[in-house]
Write a protein that holds these residues in place. Structure first.
Motif: not given
Ligand code: ADP
Ligand code: MG
Length: 247
Positions: A145, A148, A175, A178
């Motif tokens: 992601s 990450q 996003d 996150l």
């Protein structure tokens, strides 16, 4: 002496003056947030500090050594020694897509050839643990992601044991759900007293984590202050207008 001292830094692209005599300093263990509208020169300033841009005039002194003095640069070896004290994290992660997470981390230290592979790999796994990604060592960036990926980028920036970390809008490409995991890692680093300059739109982060906030507009530092004063009592009209729009 401050860890970073910038004096009368000037930078133009073509005829356009992008940074107009910027002066500021950052002390050891300080976290400085830089905020300001798009196009105000924040990225150019950060990139200048780590020699991704060459400045036209002024001085940049890092840990007592001049990266640039009155617009003049030392020889390449000296430049490398100075920029080697800093790590940078970019908005778009800039991971190597064809390398695994672990390979991304070990690449720079391996090329430097000053440590054994065993030591490098140990630090790699320690840092992946620190950013909560021990289980992703063999994954490729495309399988992670955004949050990450950015945590990998932070771990990678830490692999060369920098004294200073520069962040250029590290959560702007993520996003909203996150951003928290990345800000948490940055907050941990601040609590461990890493010296950090963070260009950000995250006003909450600037207020809670930074020791000082710098507001830039039109290639100039308009105002700087400790966060409480900065957000509660902005002095300059341009700062007030910016905060009204963005906070
Ligand atoms: P910020 O990060 O605050 O949005 P930047 O430092 O990216 O601002 O950009 C400041 C100004 O410099 C903008 O007007 C931008 O278009 C210009 N600029 C940035 N990089 C370059 C470049 N490589 N060539 C020409 N102009 C540039
Ligand atoms: Mg920018």
């Amino acid at each position: 002496m401050a860890l970073i001292e910038v004096e009368n830094l000037k930078k133009s692209f073509g005829k356009q003056e992008i940074l107009k005599s910027i002066t500021f300093s950052v002390d050891r263990k300080e976290v400085v947030a830089i905020i300001g509208p798009s196009g105000s020169g924040k990225s150019t300033l950060l990139r200048s500090l780590i020699y991704l841009e060459e400045i036209d005039d002024g001085s940049i002194c890092i840990d007592g050594a001049y990266l640039a003095k009155n617009g003049h640069y030392p020889k390449q070896d000296d430049i490398r020694n100075i920029t080697g004290k800093m790590g940078m994290v970019f908005q778009h992660f800039n991971l190597f897509p064809h390398l695994t997470v672990k390979e991304n981390l070990v690449l720079a230290p391996k090329l430097r050839k000053t440590e054994s592979m065993v030591d490098i790999e140990k630090r790699c796994m320690d840092l992946l643990g620190k950013v909560g990604l021990s289980d992703k060592a063999n994954a490729y960036p495309s399988n992670l992601s955004g949050g990450q990926k950015q945590r990998v980028a932070i771990a990678r920036a830490l692999m060369l044991n920098p004294q200073i970390l520069l962040f250029d809008e590290p959560t702007s490409a993520l996003d909203p759900e996150l951003t928290g995991e990345v800000l948490k890692v940055m907050k941990d680093l601040a609590e461990e007293h890493m010296t950090m300059i963070v260009v950000t739109h995250e006003m909450g982060f600037a207020r809670e984590v930074a020791n000082r906030v710098i507001f830039m507009d039109g290639g100039e530092i308009i105002e700087e202050n400790e966060p409480t004063q900065f957000f509660l009592h902005p002095q300059h009209e341009r700062t007030k207008a910016f905060l009204n729009k963005n906070w």
